[in-house]
Scaffold this motif. Structure first.
Motif, PDB file in Angstrom:
ATOM      1  N   TRP A 162       9.579   6.054   1.144  1.00 41.66           N
ATOM      2  CA  TRP A 162       8.909   5.968   2.566  1.00 41.66           C
ATOM      3  C   TRP A 162       9.099   6.212   3.456  1.00 41.66           C
ATOM      4  CZ3 TRP A 162       4.147   3.468   2.847  1.00 41.66           C
ATOM      5  CH2 TRP A 162       3.565   2.679   1.854  1.00 41.66           C
ATOM      6  N   LEU A 163       8.118   7.407   4.760  1.00 40.73           N
ATOM      7  CA  LEU A 163       8.629   7.702   5.379  1.00 40.73           C
ATOM      8  C   LEU A 163       8.520   7.555   7.007  1.00 40.73           C
ATOM      9  CD1 LEU A 163       7.952   9.717   3.055  1.00 40.73           C
ATOM     10  CD2 LEU A 163       7.146  11.529   4.946  1.00 40.73           C
ATOM     11  N   TYR A 164       9.518   7.292   7.479  1.00 40.96           N
ATOM     12  CA  TYR A 164       9.934   6.338   8.933  1.00 40.96           C
ATOM     13  C   TYR A 164      10.123   7.107   9.994  1.00 40.96           C
ATOM     14  CZ  TYR A 164      11.124   2.798   5.760  1.00 40.96           C
ATOM     15  OH  TYR A 164      10.740   1.531   4.967  1.00 40.96           O
ATOM     16  N   THR A 165       9.681   6.481  11.512  1.00 43.44           N
ATOM     17  CA  THR A 165       9.920   8.062  12.535  1.00 43.44           C
ATOM     18  C   THR A 165       9.842   6.664  13.616  1.00 43.44           C
ATOM     19  OG1 THR A 165       7.198   6.976  12.712  1.00 43.44           O
ATOM     20  CG2 THR A 165       7.514   9.295  11.888  1.00 43.44           C
ATOM     21  N   ALA A 166      10.963   7.177  15.048  1.00 45.02           N
ATOM     22  CA  ALA A 166      11.040   6.847  15.783  1.00 45.02           C
ATOM     23  C   ALA A 166       9.807   6.693  16.627  1.00 45.02           C
ATOM     24  CB  ALA A 166      11.746   7.172  16.703  1.00 45.02           C
ATOM     25  N   VAL A 167       9.547   5.173  16.860  1.00 45.06           N
ATOM     26  CA  VAL A 167       8.985   4.701  18.145  1.00 45.06           C
ATOM     27  C   VAL A 167       7.624   4.273  17.039  1.00 45.06           C
ATOM     28  CG1 VAL A 167       6.598   5.430  19.647  1.00 45.06           C
ATOM     29  CG2 VAL A 167       8.870   6.540  19.731  1.00 45.06           C
ATOM     30  N   ASN A 168       7.076   4.687  16.098  1.00 51.45           N
ATOM     31  CA  ASN A 168       5.827   4.479  15.409  1.00 51.45           C
ATOM     32  C   ASN A 168       5.950   2.867  14.764  1.00 51.45           C
ATOM     33  OD1 ASN A 168       4.040   6.271  16.088  1.00 51.45           O
ATOM     34  ND2 ASN A 168       4.498   7.466  13.907  1.00 51.45           N
ATOM     35  N   ASN A 169       4.526   1.959  15.483  1.00 49.10           N
ATOM     36  CA  ASN A 169       5.366   0.788  13.875  1.00 49.10           C
ATOM     37  C   ASN A 169       3.982   0.850  12.475  1.00 49.10           C
ATOM     38  OD1 ASN A 169       1.737   1.412  15.447  1.00 49.10           O
ATOM     39  ND2 ASN A 169       1.784  -0.700  14.974  1.00 49.10           N
ATOM     40  N   TYR A 170       4.463   1.721  12.134  1.00 49.16           N
ATOM     41  CA  TYR A 170       3.780   2.376  10.692  1.00 49.16           C
ATOM     42  C   TYR A 170       4.596   3.660  10.579  1.00 49.16           C
ATOM     43  CZ  TYR A 170       2.010   6.416  13.086  1.00 49.16           C
ATOM     44  OH  TYR A 170       0.954   7.790  13.484  1.00 49.16           O
ATOM     45  N   ARG A 171       4.907   3.057   8.989  1.00 49.27           N
ATOM     46  CA  ARG A 171       5.747   3.716   8.364  1.00 49.27           C
ATOM     47  C   ARG A 171       4.605   5.259   6.794  1.00 49.27           C
ATOM     48  NH1 ARG A 171       8.667   0.580   3.780  1.00 49.27           N
ATOM     49  NH2 ARG A 171       6.323  -0.949   2.807  1.00 49.27           N
ATOM     50  N   LEU A 172       4.657   5.904   6.714  1.00 50.45           N
ATOM     51  CA  LEU A 172       4.312   6.227   6.023  1.00 50.45           C
ATOM     52  C   LEU A 172       4.492   6.548   4.008  1.00 50.45           C
ATOM     53  CD1 LEU A 172       3.650   9.661   8.034  1.00 50.45           C
ATOM     54  CD2 LEU A 172       1.657   7.617   7.768  1.00 50.45           C
ATOM     55  N   ARG A 173       3.464   7.411   3.200  1.00 57.86           N
ATOM     56  CA  ARG A 173       3.787   7.532   1.707  1.00 57.86           C
ATOM     57  C   ARG A 173       3.045   8.673   1.497  1.00 57.86           C
ATOM     58  NH1 ARG A 173       6.858   3.395  -1.836  1.00 57.86           N
ATOM     59  NH2 ARG A 173       6.961   4.831  -4.108  1.00 57.86           N
ATOM     60  N   TRP A 174       4.469   9.757   0.898  1.00 60.17           N
ATOM     61  CA  TRP A 174       3.577  10.869   0.000  1.00 60.17           C
ATOM     62  C   TRP A 174       2.705  10.716  -1.532  1.00 60.17           C
ATOM     63  CZ3 TRP A 174       2.754  16.094   2.054  1.00 60.17           C
ATOM     64  CH2 TRP A 174       1.541  16.429   0.820  1.00 60.17           C
ATOM     65  N   LYS A 175       1.511  10.407  -1.292  1.00 56.35           N
ATOM     66  CA  LYS A 175       1.202  10.369  -2.313  1.00 56.35           C
ATOM     67  C   LYS A 175      -0.807  11.001  -3.194  1.00 56.35           C
ATOM     68  CE  LYS A 175      -1.190   6.523  -4.781  1.00 56.35           C
ATOM     69  NZ  LYS A 175      -0.697   6.369  -6.283  1.00 56.35           N
ATOM     70  N   ASP A 176      -0.253  11.922  -4.245  1.00 55.97           N
ATOM     71  CA  ASP A 176      -1.214  12.782  -4.076  1.00 55.97           C
ATOM     72  C   ASP A 176      -1.762  14.190  -3.667  1.00 55.97           C
ATOM     73  OD1 ASP A 176      -1.849  11.819  -6.659  1.00 55.97           O
ATOM     74  OD2 ASP A 176      -3.042  10.121  -5.828  1.00 55.97           O
ATOM     75  N   GLY A 177      -0.503  14.435  -2.528  1.00 50.22           N
ATOM     76  CA  GLY A 177      -0.791  15.380  -1.422  1.00 50.22           C
ATOM     77  C   GLY A 177      -1.484  15.105   0.039  1.00 50.22           C
ATOM     78  N   GLN A 178      -1.633  13.627  -0.181  1.00 50.40           N
ATOM     79  CA  GLN A 178      -1.244  13.047   1.229  1.00 50.40           C
ATOM     80  C   GLN A 178      -0.489  12.380   1.659  1.00 50.40           C
ATOM     81  OE1 GLN A 178      -4.001  13.831   3.655  1.00 50.40           O
ATOM     82  NE2 GLN A 178      -4.716  15.915   2.175  1.00 50.40           N
ATOM     83  N   LEU A 179      -0.672  11.644   3.678  1.00 53.53           N
ATOM     84  CA  LEU A 179       0.129  10.704   3.265  1.00 53.53           C
ATOM     85  C   LEU A 179      -0.461   9.113   3.966  1.00 53.53           C
ATOM     86  CD1 LEU A 179       2.994  12.587   5.859  1.00 53.53           C
ATOM     87  CD2 LEU A 179       3.452  11.550   3.936  1.00 53.53           C
TER      88      LEU A 179
END
Length: 870
Positions: free
Chosen positions: A201-218
Motif C-alpha cells: 500500500w502507498l502511504y502519505t503524511a497527513v492523509n487519512n487514507y492509503r492507496l494501492r496500485w491496481k490495473d494501472g490506477q490507484l
C-alpha cells in the motif's frame, strides 16, 4: 481547521503542515505566548548565503563522518523531496515558486518542476540533468514506479503518472491515475512523503487514507490519520513513520502501524528528547525569545520534517534502523535511536546536549532524507532565507521583522543535496533493477541495503509475473535472512499468490519479526482455520507478536474480538501488551446509535480532518496537548472538551475558523496561534466543527454547510482575526420582549413561564414522558423577523429536545411549511433556519423519550438576524 500553528512554526512549506491543527486552529483561538511587541529589532548585517564549498565547512558531525555535495544550484532550486528509480536515477521535486519574497507573491503559479539526474559513468557523480516534468504547482508527492513516476501537486489530491517513453530524461506522457479532486487549505497542510510500503500500500503524511496500485490506477482505502507533516518513511517491518512539528514532539504515532489507529505510550521519549541543540542562533521563528536560549539558539522542536529510517549498508552499523529527521529552523538533523522494550518503542537522542548534524550556516534547511542506492544517506537542503510560509510573515508579525532585520528575504534561488558518508564508506555502482529478471529481483530481496529490497519487491509486484511465486514461496520457508523472508512473503501478497499454508509457515518462523509479518499478511485472506492459527499466537513469548495478534483481531472484527483482546492482555506478563491492548479496546471511532446516516457521515469526515490536523495541538481526547513552557507544563492550545467557544453559538465558531483568532482565550494565552481557514470548502468546515461539538463529552447541534456559506458571505469583507469577545458577540441577538410572549402547549400548561423567566433553576415540564406530537406555541406581541431558537438547560434537566419540527404563522391558524425539521443525538442547544417573518411559532416533538423522562425546557430564546460586521 487547519489552523493551529505553534508559533515557532514550521519551517517550510510542508513542514508547517503541522499545525495542521485545524480545529485547533479554529476553536482554539489563541495567540503567541510570548510578548513579542516589546522586542526590539535593531539593524543587523545581512545574512550572507554561502557557496556549497563554504557551506560544507560549517557542518559539525561525529568523528569519521562528512557530507559530500551531490547536487546544487543552478541544477536544482528549492528542492523539497527526492526519490530514486530502479536504476538509481535521482528525481527531485523543486518548489521553485515557494516564497519568492516575504509575501509569497505568485507562489501558487505553475512554475515549479521535477528534475531527474544520473551519472553517465555510474560512479555516483550526477553529471546528467534533465527537467522531467515542468510547469507544476509546488510538487509534493514523488514516487518512481517501474516505467514512470507518480507526481502529486499542491491544492489537489489528484495524482498523475508521468512517463519518459523515448529515454531522453523528459516525460512525454501524462496520465491521471488517481482522481482525488481539489484540496483546499494552507499549502503546508497537504499530503507528502508518498511511500510504497512492505504491505504494497502507498502511504502519505497527513492523509487519512492509503492507496494501492491496481490495473494501472490507484484505489483508495480509508485509514486513521497519521498526523504527519512533511515526509514519510518505513522501517524493516513496514511500519510507516512520520514527524510533526505542530505538537513540538517530532515523531508521533509510531508505537504501532497507523493502519490500526493512533497509539502513544507514556515515556515513549527519553527525557529531554524534544530539546534541540543548534550550533548557531538566529530567532527567525514565530516563537521568538520564548523559544530560544540566551545565545539565541532554538531550544525545542518547532519544524521537524523529512524523516527517514536509515536502512543502508555503507554507513556504520550503529546507524542502521535509526530515525533521522530535519529541524530546518534549528539548522540541524536529529539522529534518533529506537529501543523496543516489552513491546513499547522508545526514542533516544544519543548525543546529550548535541546533535548528529549541525551547521552554523543560517541558510542550511534540511527538509528531506532518503536511504540511497549506494548505501549512504542523502539529505535535501532547501537552502534559503525564508523557510516559513506567508501566513507567518504577514505585516506586523514578529517573524517578518526578524526576516527583514537580517535581509533573509533576499536569499532565494538555491538548493543542495548532500550525501552522508563515513571514512569506511565504499563506492557502489548504480543499480540496474528496472530491466532485471524476476529471478534477479527475487535474489535482491535479500540485499543488505533496504532500498534494494523495497525496490525489487515494488518492481516484482508492478510487473505481476507470477512465475516467480514458487521461488518466493521457497524463500519464505527456507531463506536464512529474516528480512528476505518478510519481503518474499509480501511480494507473494502483492502478486495475489499468498496461500494459508505460506502464512502458516511464517507464523511458525523462529523470528518474531517474520511472525508479525505473517499475522499482518493473513489479513488479506479469508480463512477461519487460518484465523485460529493466528489466535494461537496470543500466547507467543514475544510481546510484539501478541500485540500484533490483538491489533489484527480488532481490525478484522473477529467475533468477540474485544473479549479476545482482553484475555490476551490478562494472559500476558508484559506491561506493553496490557498498555497497547487497553488502547485497542478504548480507542473507538464508533459514534452514538442515535446519529442518522448523514450525521454519521459528517462525524466520520470530521474525525478524519481532526486526526489529520487538529489532534496535535488539541489532543486525541480534546483536552489539549501538554508541552514544556518557560515556567513549567502548559497547554499548546485550548481544550475543546467543554469549551464555551465550541459549545457557543455556531456563527462564532464558524467565524473563528474562517478568519482565525487572536488574543487570549478564557484569560489565557497559548503557545499556538490560529490562522484563517477560509480557503477550505464549506462542507469541510461544517464537518469538523460538528465533530468537535459532539465529541470529547460535548453534545451540540450539528453545523450545516448552509450555515457556513451564510457566515462566509456575511463576513466576506473581514480581513482581521477574531477576538474571543467578538466571537461571543457574533451570536445573533435574541428578542427582548419575552415578558410579553404568550405560551401554550398540548401538555400541562402550569409553569410555562418558567422557561422564559431568565432563571435556569426554574423550568417547564410536560410531566408525562416525552413523546411524538407534543407541542408548544409562542405568540409574540408583534410580528418579527426570526431565524432560530436557542435552548438552555441545567444539569440533570432530562430531555430538552432532540427531534423537533418548527412552523411559523401570522395568525396562529394557518401554519407554514416547517422552517426546521430535524434532530440530534443529544439535547439541541440551538435551531437555525432562514430568516422569516412570524408572530406565532409552533414547536412540535417528532421523537420519543425513554418512557420515564418528560419534556423539560429551562430557558427558551428566539433569535433575530444581525449582520456580522468586518
Amino acid at each position: 481547521m487547519d489552523a493551529y500553528l505553534p508559533p515557532e512554526i514550521l519551517p517550510y512549506p510542508m513542514v508547517k503542515l503541522t499545525r495542521q491543527l485545524l480545529l485547533a486552529a479554529l476553536l482554539s483561538l489563541s495567540s503567541s505566548a510570548v510578548a513579542q511587541d516589546n522586542v526590539e529589532f535593531p539593524p543587523k548585517p545581512p545574512v550572507r548565503p554561502l557557496s556549497p564549498a563554504e557551506a560544507a565547512k560549517t557542518f559539525q558531525l561525529p568523528p569519521g563522518y562528512r557530507l559530500e555535495l551531490v547536487l546544487s544550484e543552478p541544477e536544482i532550486v528549492d528542492p523539497v523531496c527526492m526519490a530514486f528509480d530502479g536504476n538509481g536515477r535521482l528525481y527531485v521535486a523543486e518548489m521553485r515558486t515557494y516564497m519568492p519574497d516575504i509575501d509569497g507573491t505568485n507562489q501558487l503559479v505553475p512554475g515549479s518542476r521535477v528534475s531527474v539526474h544520473w551519472s553517465s559513468k555510474n560512479d555516483g557523480v550526477y553529471d546528467q540533468h534533465r527537467i522531467f516534468a515542468d510547469n507544476l504547482k509546488l510538487p509534493r508527492l514523488l514516487l518512481p514506479l517501474a516505467d514512470g513516476v507518480l507526481i502529486g501537486e499542491t491544492d489537489t489530491n489528484d495524482i498523475y503518472l508521468y512517463k519518459d517513453t523515448n529515454g531522453d530524461g523528459v516525460s512525454d506522457e501524462k496520465k491521471q491515475v488517481y482522481q482525488g479532486g481539489p484540496r483546499g487549505g494552507n499549502l503546508e497542510h497537504q499530503p507528502s512523503g508518498l511511500t510504497w510500503a512492505n504491505d504494497n500500500w502507498l502511504y502519505t503524511a497527513v492523509n487519512n487514507y492509503r492507496l494501492r496500485w491496481k490495473d494501472g490506477q490507484l484505489i483508495k482505502q480509508d485509514i486513521p490519520g497519521n498526523g504527519g507533516q512533511w515526509g514519510g518513511t518505513q522501517d524493516d517491518d513496514g511500519k510507516f513513520w512520520v514527524v510533526n512539528a505542530g505538537g513540538e514532539k517530532g515523531p508521533l504515532n509510531f508505537q504501532q502501524h497507523i493502519l490500526y489507529g493512533q497509539f502513544a505510550t507514556r515515556n515513549q521519549f527519553e527525557p529531554g528528547f524534544d530539546v534541540v541543540w543548534p550550533a548557531m542562533g538566529l530567532r527567525d521563528y514565530q516563537g521568538g525569545p520564548g523559544k530560544s536560549r540566551d545565545d539565541d539558539t532554538l531550544n525545542h522542536f518547532t519544524a521537524t520534517c523529512g524523516g527517514e529510517i536509515y536502512r543502508g549498508d555503507q554507513l556504520p552499523a550503529e546507524l542502521k534502523g535509526n530515525l533521522f529527521f530535519g529541524e530546518p529552523v534549528g539548522r540541524l538533523v536529529r539522529r534518533s535511536t529506537i529501543e523496543v522494550n516489552d513491546g513499547i518503542t522508545i526514542l533516544h537522542n544519543p548525543y546529550p546536549q548535541n546533535e548528529f548534524l549541525r551547521s552554523t550556516d543560517a541558510c542550511f534547511r534540511p527538509v528531506d532524507m532518503k536511504t540511497a542506492p549506494d548505501g549512504t544517506l542523502f539529505i535535501v537542503d532547501m537552502y534559503r532565507g525564508i523557510i516559513q510560509e506567508g501566513n507567518w510573515t504577514r505585516e506586523g508579525s514578529y517573524l517578518r521583522k526578524v526576516i527583514l532585520q537580517h535581509s533573509m528575504d533576499k536569499i532565494i534561488g538555491r538548493g543542495r543535496i548532500w550525501r552522508l558518508v563515513h571514512e569506511t564508506t565504499k563506492p557502489v555502482p548504480a543499480p540496474k533493477l528496472i530491466d532485471a529478471s524476476p529471478k534477479e529481483l527475487a535474489t535482491t530481496l535479500a540485499h543488505p541495503n533496504g532500498w534494494y529490497r523495497d525496490t525489487a519487491q515494488k518492481i516484482l509486484v508492478l510487473k505481476q509475473d507470477k512465475s516467480i511465486a514458487p521461488t518466493l514461496t521457497e524463500m519464505v520457508q527456507k531463506h536464512e535472512n529474516a528480512l528476505a523472508r518478510i519481503h518474499a512473503l509480501w511480494t507473494l501478497e502483492g502478486l495475489d499468490a499468498l496461500t494459508p499454508d505460506i502464512i502458516r509457515s511464517a507464523l511458525k518462523d523462529a523470528s518474531p519479526q517474520v511472525r508479525r509479518a505473517g499475522i499482518r499478511a493473513s489479513e488479506s485472506l479469508t480463512d477461519e482455520k487460518l484465523q485460529q492459527d493466528v489466535m494461537a499466537l496470543a500466547k507467543d513469548s514475544d510481546p510484539s507478536v501478541v500485540i500484533q495478534v490483538c491489533l489484527t483481531a480488532k481490525l478484522m472484527k473477529w467475533k468477540d474480538h474485544a473479549k479476545f483482546v482482553n484475555l490476551a492482555a490478562l494472559g500476558a506478563p508484559s506491561k506493553g501488551v496490557k498498555e497497547i491492548a487497553t488502547q485497542i479496546l478504548t480507542n473507538s471511532s464508533e459514534f452514538p446509535r442515535e446519529l442518522g446516516g448523514t450525521q454519521k457521515e459528517m462525524m466520520h469526515r470530521g474525525q478524519a480532518i481532526y486526526q489529520e490536523l487538529c489532534f496535535t495541538c488539541h489532543g486525541l481526547d480534546g483536552k489539549g496537548t501538554a508541552i514544556d513552557g518557560p515556567t513549567g507544563p502548559m497547554l499548546l492550545a485550548p481544550p475543546l472538551s467543554g469549551s464555551k467557544v465550541v459549545m457557543g453559538h455556531r456563527d462564532g465558531l464558524i467565524l473563528a475558523l474562517l478568519h482565525g483568532v487572536t488574543g487570549p482565550v478564557n484569560g489565557k494565552t497559548f503557545q499556538a496561534q490560529m490562522i484563517p481557514m477560509a480557503n477550505n470548502p464549506d462542507e469541510w468546515i461544517s464537518d469538523v466543527l460538528s465533530y468537535v461539538r459532539n465529541r470529547f463529552g460535548n453534545a451540540g447541534t450539528f453545523i450545516e454547510t448552509k450555515d457556513v456559506a451564510r457566515v462566509r458571505k456575511e463576513s466576506a469583507a473581514r480581513t482581521t482575526p477574531m477576538t474571543e469577545e467578538e466571537i461571543f458577540a457574533s451570536a445573533p441577538p435574541v428578542l427582548a420582549n419575552r415578558k410579553d410572549w404568550k405560551l401554550a402547549t398540548s401538555e400541562k400548561a402550569d409553569g410555562l413561564a418558567g422557561c422564559i423567566d431568565g432563571d435556569l433553576k426554574s423550568k417547564w415540564t410536560s410531566e408525562k414522558p416525552l413523546n411524538n406530537g407534543m407541542w408548544l406555541t409562542i405568540e409574540l406581541p408583534t410580528e418579527a423577523t426570526i431565524n432560530g431558537l436557542r435552548f438552555s438547560f441545567s444539569a440533570g434537566g432530562g430531555y430538552l429536545t432532540r427531534n423537533l419540527r418548527v412552523e411559523t404563522s401570522a395568525d396562529g391558524k394557518a401554519w407554514s411549511k416547517p422552517v426546521y425539521n430535524g434532530g440530534a443525538p443529544t439535547n439541541l442547544t440551538e435551531i437555525a433556519f432562514s430568516p422569516t417573518k412570524a408572530r406565532f411559532i409552533k414547536i412540535t416533538q417528532t421523537g420519543s423519550g425513554d418512557k420515564r423522562t418528560p419534556w423539560n425546557i429551562h430557558e427558551l430564546d428566539i433569535t433575530t438576524p444581525r449582520s456580522v460586521m468586518p
